[in-house]
Design a protein around this motif. Structure first.
Motif, PDB file in Angstrom:
ATOM      1  N   LEU A  79       0.817  -1.211   0.000  1.00 52.23           N
ATOM      2  CA  LEU A  79       0.000   0.000   0.000  1.00 52.23           C
ATOM      3  C   LEU A  79       0.852   1.262   0.000  1.00 52.23           C
ATOM      4  CD1 LEU A  79      -2.804  -0.856   2.570  1.00 52.23           C
ATOM      5  CD2 LEU A  79      -2.894  -0.957   0.108  1.00 52.23           C
TER       6      LEU A  79
ATOM      7  N   ILE B 226      -0.873  -4.346   6.675  1.00 54.21           N
ATOM      8  CA  ILE B 226      -0.610  -3.482   7.819  1.00 54.21           C
ATOM      9  C   ILE B 226       0.816  -2.951   7.775  1.00 54.21           C
ATOM     10  CG2 ILE B 226      -0.606  -3.392  10.321  1.00 54.21           C
ATOM     11  CD1 ILE B 226      -3.325  -3.847   8.962  1.00 54.21           C
TER      12      ILE B 226
ATOM     13  N   LEU C 103       0.917  -0.324   5.349  1.00 49.99           N
ATOM     14  CA  LEU C 103       0.031   0.769   5.784  1.00 49.99           C
ATOM     15  C   LEU C 103       0.824   1.786   6.596  1.00 49.99           C
ATOM     16  CD1 LEU C 103      -3.146   1.169   5.809  1.00 49.99           C
ATOM     17  CD2 LEU C 103      -3.038   0.437   8.156  1.00 49.99           C
ATOM     18  N   ILE C 104       1.797   1.287   7.360  1.00 44.79           N
ATOM     19  CA  ILE C 104       2.586   2.176   8.214  1.00 44.79           C
ATOM     20  C   ILE C 104       3.337   3.189   7.353  1.00 44.79           C
ATOM     21  CG2 ILE C 104       4.531   2.254   9.822  1.00 44.79           C
ATOM     22  CD1 ILE C 104       3.654  -0.569  10.715  1.00 44.79           C
TER      23      ILE C 104
ATOM     24  N   MET D 140       2.586   3.908   4.329  1.00 47.97           N
ATOM     25  CA  MET D 140       1.590   4.686   3.585  1.00 47.97           C
ATOM     26  C   MET D 140       1.199   5.928   4.377  1.00 47.97           C
ATOM     27  SD  MET D 140      -2.172   3.438   2.441  1.00 47.97           S
ATOM     28  CE  MET D 140      -3.218   4.342   1.324  1.00 47.97           C
TER      29      MET D 140
ATOM     30  N   ILE E 237     -11.270  -5.823   7.512  1.00 53.79           N
ATOM     31  CA  ILE E 237     -10.752  -4.453   7.535  1.00 53.79           C
ATOM     32  C   ILE E 237     -11.670  -3.624   6.646  1.00 53.79           C
ATOM     33  CG2 ILE E 237      -9.201  -4.545   5.540  1.00 53.79           C
ATOM     34  CD1 ILE E 237      -7.207  -3.324   7.934  1.00 53.79           C
TER      35      ILE E 237
ATOM     36  N   PHE F 143     -10.412  -6.417   2.131  1.00 49.75           N
ATOM     37  CA  PHE F 143      -9.597  -5.290   1.772  1.00 49.75           C
ATOM     38  C   PHE F 143      -9.924  -4.780   0.366  1.00 49.75           C
ATOM     39  CE2 PHE F 143      -5.878  -5.516  -0.979  1.00 49.75           C
ATOM     40  CZ  PHE F 143      -5.479  -4.204  -0.909  1.00 49.75           C
TER      41      PHE F 143
ATOM     42  N   LEU G 116      -6.962   5.329   7.940  1.00 43.95           N
ATOM     43  CA  LEU G 116      -5.735   4.905   8.607  1.00 43.95           C
ATOM     44  C   LEU G 116      -5.753   5.340  10.064  1.00 43.95           C
ATOM     45  CD1 LEU G 116      -3.361   5.842   5.731  1.00 43.95           C
ATOM     46  CD2 LEU G 116      -4.530   3.708   6.177  1.00 43.95           C
TER      47      LEU G 116
ATOM     48  N   LEU H 280      -5.243  -7.470  15.019  1.00 42.34           N
ATOM     49  CA  LEU H 280      -5.618  -7.344  13.612  1.00 42.34           C
ATOM     50  C   LEU H 280      -6.123  -8.649  13.024  1.00 42.34           C
ATOM     51  CD1 LEU H 280      -2.928  -4.926  12.391  1.00 42.34           C
ATOM     52  CD2 LEU H 280      -5.366  -4.708  11.989  1.00 42.34           C
TER      53      LEU H 280
ATOM     54  N   ILE I  18       1.997   8.826  14.247  1.00 42.74           N
ATOM     55  CA  ILE I  18       0.956   7.790  14.200  1.00 42.74           C
ATOM     56  C   ILE I  18       1.518   6.521  13.574  1.00 42.74           C
ATOM     57  CG2 ILE I  18      -1.271   7.156  13.192  1.00 42.74           C
ATOM     58  CD1 ILE I  18      -2.129  10.034  13.518  1.00 42.74           C
ATOM     59  N   GLY I  19       2.278   6.689  12.490  1.00 39.63           N
ATOM     60  CA  GLY I  19       2.892   5.540  11.837  1.00 39.63           C
ATOM     61  C   GLY I  19       3.808   4.787  12.788  1.00 39.63           C
ATOM     62  N   ALA I  20       4.656   5.543  13.505  1.00 39.50           N
ATOM     63  CA  ALA I  20       5.607   4.914  14.421  1.00 39.50           C
ATOM     64  C   ALA I  20       4.869   4.173  15.537  1.00 39.50           C
ATOM     65  CB  ALA I  20       6.526   5.977  15.013  1.00 39.50           C
TER      66      ALA I  20
ATOM     67  N   LEU J 249       1.826   3.012  15.477  1.00 35.60           N
ATOM     68  CA  LEU J 249       1.154   1.849  14.899  1.00 35.60           C
ATOM     69  C   LEU J 249       2.138   0.685  14.835  1.00 35.60           C
ATOM     70  CD1 LEU J 249      -1.494   0.997  13.572  1.00 35.60           C
ATOM     71  CD2 LEU J 249      -0.608   1.780  11.400  1.00 35.60           C
ATOM     72  N   LEU J 250       3.348   0.996  14.366  1.00 40.75           N
ATOM     73  CA  LEU J 250       4.387  -0.021  14.238  1.00 40.75           C
ATOM     74  C   LEU J 250       4.692  -0.659  15.590  1.00 40.75           C
ATOM     75  CD1 LEU J 250       6.588  -1.390  12.550  1.00 40.75           C
ATOM     76  CD2 LEU J 250       8.123   0.417  13.291  1.00 40.75           C
TER      77      LEU J 250
ATOM     78  N   ILE K 232       1.890  -2.927  16.718  1.00 44.42           N
ATOM     79  CA  ILE K 232       1.777  -4.168  15.951  1.00 44.42           C
ATOM     80  C   ILE K 232       2.859  -5.152  16.391  1.00 44.42           C
ATOM     81  CG2 ILE K 232       2.058  -5.157  13.662  1.00 44.42           C
ATOM     82  CD1 ILE K 232       0.739  -2.546  12.649  1.00 44.42           C
TER      83      ILE K 232
END
Lengths: 348, 349
Positions: free
Chosen positions: A76, A136, A139-140, A142, B95, B150, B278, B291, B330-332, B334-335, B338
Motif C-alpha cells: 500500500l 498493515i 500501511l505504516i 503509507m 478491515i 480489503f 488509517l 488485527l 501515528i505511523g511509528a 502503529l508499528l 503491531i
C-alpha cells in the motif's frame, strides 16, 4: 473452431483484452481519429501515444505490485514512496547551484532511487523478518511516508526549473515518450528476470505456500525482501516521472490513490490476490485498460472527475467475475449445457 | 466409573503455568496483565496515554486542564464513532478501507441537500440509511462472493470518493440553522468545562457498542468469528449474517461520523478526510484490538483515539504547525503496537 474459442475464453487474458477492445471501440465511435498516430517535429502524437505515456507510471508501479501480490502480499505504500522520491529529487535539484545541468539531475535521481531502496527494505523487513501482515506493514509507510515527504518539502509544493528533469516526464527520445521507454525497460527487466530464471517460479511457490516452499529449500524471507524492495524501486521511478511531468513535487498529491490503480491493474490482469500465479502481460493489459478507461471518460464527455466511480464499477465487476461463487455457478451452467448438448446428440 | 465421579473434585488449576491463582504476587499479576494478548496492549495504551498527558502538562502551561482533555473528545468525536465501527470489523478479522471516503461522501450529501432546502431531520436519517446500504453491499460482496475484505472496501472507497466528486468538485458550505446550532452549541459541565452535542452522540454510540459486543449473542458471535470462522460455523453460529452485519455497522458508523464531521467543519468537500481510515485503523490497533481478530475492546479503541488526539494536541501546543509530524508519529506508534501484539500472541501460542 469451438475448441479454439473455448481455449481462448479460458485464457486468463481473454476478459481483460475484451475489456480493452470494448473501450477502444467506444473511443472510436466517440472520436473517429482515435487510432491516428502522427509524426510531428519527430515526435509521435495521438490518443494511443497519450494512453501509453499517461499510463506509464501506473504500469511501472503495477509491475512491482504484481510480484508482491504473487507472494500473497500487497504494497500500500507505493503512493507514499512515489511522493518521497519526487520530493527528494526536487529538493536536491532546487538546492543545487545548477538546476539545469544533467549531472545535478543524475545525482537527484540516484539519491531518490537509493532512498526508495531503503524504504523497500524496510517494508521487506517488516513482512519477511517480523512477519507482520503485508497490508498493515505497508500501511505504516503509507501513513508515515506522506508525512516524511512533507517533511522533505517542508509542507510546500516544490517547483523546479530543470529541462533535463522535466524530460523524464514529458520528453521524447527517437520520437517515443521517455516515460514509455522507461516503463518498457522496467517491464522488460521484470519479465526477463522472473521468466528466464527460476526466480518467478520461486515467487509463485512462496505465494502458494510460504512454509512448504521454505521447507523445500526456497529462501522465502530473502525473496520477500527482494520483492518489496523492487516494488519500492518501481514506485520511486514512477514518482520521478510524475513529478517531472508537472515539474513540481507535491507531497500530498503525488501518486495519490496510485496504489489503488496499480492493484486494480494487477487484478484486471488476472493475477489472483490470493497469491501464487501471476501474469506480467496481464498487468500490462490491466494498466492499459485503466488508462484507456480514463481517456474514454474524457472523450465520451463525462466529467473526468467521475472516473473513480467507473473504476469502482470495474473493480467490483472483475472481483465478482473472479469469485469462486461465480465460477461455481458458471461451471454448473456449463455442465448443464454440455449435458443438454450430449443428450441432444444421443437423441438424434 | 468412580474415577469419572471423582474427576470434578480434583483442583483443576494447580498445574496452570500462567499462575492466575489468587496467591500470585502483585508483580506477577502485573506481568500477567501485560503479557496477555487480551489485556496487554490496552494496558500499555492506557499507561502511554497517562504518560503523554503528564509529559504535556510538565512541558506546556495550561495543558493540564480538564478542558484540554475534553477537547480531545470534542475534536475527535467523529473519529471515535469511526473507530467503533472499525473495531467490529477488525474483531471479525476483516478491515474497512472505505470509511474515510464515506465520511467525505456523507458530508457532501448533507451539504448539497441542505443547500437545496432539505430539512436536517430528513437529511441525517437518509445519510445513515445510504451508508448502511453501502456497508450491506460490501458485506455481501465479502461473504457471498468471497472477495477479500480489503479489496471490497477498496472498491467502496473508490465509489464513495468518486460520488463525492460527482456531487460537487468544490467545497459547499453549510448555512442550515440547525447544523450551525449543533456546531456552535456547548453543553456546560460545571466549572469552566463544556462539551459539544457531538461528544454526547459519540458517547452514546460507544455505550451501545459496548453493550452489543459484551451482552448480546451477536457480540459473542463477532468474537467467535475472529477466533476462528470455521469453529464458529461448526458451533452453529450465524456466521454469514454476523459477517455481513459487521460491515453494515461500519457503514452506519461511517455515516454517523460523517455527520459529526460535518457539524465540526460546517462544509462538504470532496477531498476531505483522506487517510482517515488509517487513523481509525491505527486507533483500533493502538487500542489493543488484534488485527487477526478475536481480541479487543471498543473502549480500547476510544483510548486509541485519545492517544492519537493527545499527540495532535501536543504538536499544536508545540506551535510549529507541522502537521506531518502527526502522521509520522501515528505511523511509528502503529508499528510499535503491531510488534507488541506480535510478541504477545507468539508467546502464548
Amino acid at each position: 473452431m469451438s475448441a479454439l474459442l473455448a481455449r481462448l475464453v479460458a485464457s486468463r487474458l481473454f476478459w481483460p483484452i475484451v475489456m480493452l477492445l470494448v473501450l477502444f471501440t467506444i473511443n472510436l465511435i466517440a472520436f473517429p481519429g482515435f487510432f491516428a498516430v502522427t509524426l510531428r517535429d519527430g515526435h509521435l502524437f495521438g490518443s494511443l501515444i497519450d494512453i501509453l505515456r499517461n499510463g506509464a507510471p501506473t504500469l511501472i508501479i503495477a509491475v512491482g505490485m504484481t510480484l508482491v501480490i504473487a507472494t500473497r502480499g500487497i504494497d500500500l505504500s507505493v503512493g507514499a514512496v512515489a511522493a518521497i522520491s519526487g520530493a527528494v529529487a526536487c529538493s536536491i535539484i532546487l538546492g543545487s547551484p545548477e538546476p539545469a545541468s544533467p549531472a545535478t539531475v543524475a545525482v537527484a535521481v540516484t539519491v531518490a532511487l537509493i532512498i526508495s531502496l531503503v524504504l523497500g527494505m524496510w517494508n521487506g523487513f517488516l513482512v519477511a523478518v517480523l512477519g507482520i501482515q503485508p497490508i498493515i506493514a505497508t500501511l505504516i509507510l503509507m501513513t508515515a511516508g506522506r508525512g516524511v515527504a512533507m517533511l522533505i518539502t517542508e509542507g510546500q509544493i516544490i517547483t523546479v526549473n530543470s529541462p533535463p528533469f522535466k524530460a523524464l516526464g514529458s520528453g521524447f527520445w527517437f520520437g517515443i515518450p521517455i516515460a514509455v521507454i522507461i516503463a518498457a525497460v522496467v517491464f522488460g527487466i521484470a519479465a526477463l528476470v522472473t521468466r528466464r530464471t527460476a526466480l518467478g517460479m520461486f515467487i509463485e511457490s512462496v505465494g502458494i505456500n510460504p512454509e512448504a516452499s521454505r521447507q523445500a529449500g526456497v529462501r522465502a524471507r530473502g525473496l520477500l525482501f527482494v520483492v518489496y524492495t523492487f516494488s519500492a524501486l518501481c514506485a520511486a521511478i514512477a514518482g520521478l516521472i510524475l513529478t517531472a511531468n508537472t515539474a513540481a513535487a507535491d507531497a500530498n498529491n503525488t501518486g495519490l490513490f496510485i496504489e489503488l490503480d496499480a492493484i486494480l491493474a494487477v487484478v484486471i490482469g488476472g493475477t489472483s490476490l490470493a497469491g501464487g500465479r501471476y501474469s506480467l502481460v496481464g498487468t500490462l493489459v490491466g494498466a492499459l485498460v485503466i488508462q484507456t478507461l480514463v481517456t474514454t471518460v474524457y472523450t465520451v464527455g463525462i466529467p473526468p472527475i467521475a472516473t473513480m466511480v467507473f473504476k469502482a464499477a470495474v473493480v467490483t465487476i472483475v472481483c465478482l467475475l473472479q469469485s469462486p461463487t461465480t465460477n461455481e455457478a458458471l461451471g454448473d451452467f456449463r455442465r448443464r449445457l454440455a449435458m443438454r448438448a450430449g443428450t441432444g446428440v444421443a437423441a438424434s | 466409573m468412580t474415577k469419572l465421579l471423582d474427576a470434578p473434585e480434583r483442583p483443576l488449576r494447580t498445574g496452570d503455568p500462567n499462575g492466575t491463582a489468587p496467591r500470585a504476587g502483585l508483580a506477577r499479576r502485573i506481568r500477567n496483565l501485560l503479557t496477555s494478548p487480551k489485556y496487554g496492549p490496552v494496558t500499555v495504551t492506557a499507561v502511554l496515554f497517562v504518560v503523554i498527558f503528564i509529559a504535556g502538562g510538565l512541558r506546556y502551561r495550561g495543558f493540564f486542564s480538564g478542558q484540554v482533555f475534553l477537547n480531545l473528545l470534542v475534536d475527535n468525536s467523529y473519529l471515535i464513532v469511526l473507530a467503533v465501527g472499525m473495531t467490529f470489523v477488525i474483531l471479525t478479522g476483516g478491515i474497512d478501507l472505505s470509511v474515510g471516503a464515506v465520511v467525505a461522501l456523507s458530508g457532501m450529501i448533507a451539504a448539497s441537500l441542505l443547500q437545496t432546502g432539505w430539512s436536517p431531520a430528513a437529511v441525517i436519517p437518509l445519510i445513515l440509511v445510504l451508508t448502511s446500504i453501502l456497508g450491506l453491499l460490501v458485506g455481501l460482496m465479502i461473504h457471498v462472493f468471497k472477495v477479500q475484505p480489503f479489496i471490497a472496501t477498496l472498491a467502496a472507497m473508490f465509489l464513495a470518493r468518486g460520488l463525492c466528486y460527482v456531487i460537487s468538485q468544490s467545497s459547499i458550505s453549510i448555512t442550515d440553522p440547525t447544523f450551525v446550532q449543533l456546531a456552535v452549541a456547548r453543553i456546560p459541565l460545571g466549572g469552566n468545562l463544556s462539551i459539544t452535542p457531538s461528544v454526547i452522540i459519540a458517547v452514546v454510540v460507544v455505550a451501545i457498542a459496548v453493550w452489543v459486543l459484551h451482552a448480546t449473542r451477536f457480540g459473542r458471535t463477532v468474537y467467535a468469528i475472529g477466533g476462528g470462522e470455521q469453529s464458529g460455523l461448526l458451533m452453529g453460529l450465524p456466521v454469514a449474517r454476523t459477517k455481513v452485519l459487521v460491515y453494515v455497522i461500519s457503514g452506519f458508523c461511517s455515516g454517523m461520523a460523517g455527520v459529526l464531521f460535518t457539524f465540526y467543519t460546517l462544509s462538504g468537500y470532496p477531498l476531505t478526510a483522506i487517510g482517515t481510515e488509517l487513523d481509525a485503523i491505527a486507533a483500533v490497533v493502538i487500542g489493543g484490538t488484534l488485527l487477526t481478530g478475536g481480541y479487543g475492546f471498543v473502549l480500547g479503541s476510544v483510548l486509541g483515539v485519545l492517544v492519537l488526539g493527545v499527540i495532535q494536541t501536543i504538536i499544536t501546543f508545540e506551535g510549529t504547525l507541522s502537521s506531518w509530524w502527526t502522521k509520522i508519529f501515528i505511523g511509528a506508534l502503529l508499528l510499535v503496537f503491531i510488534i507488541l501484539q506480535k510478541v504477545l500472541t507468539s508467546r502464548r501460542r
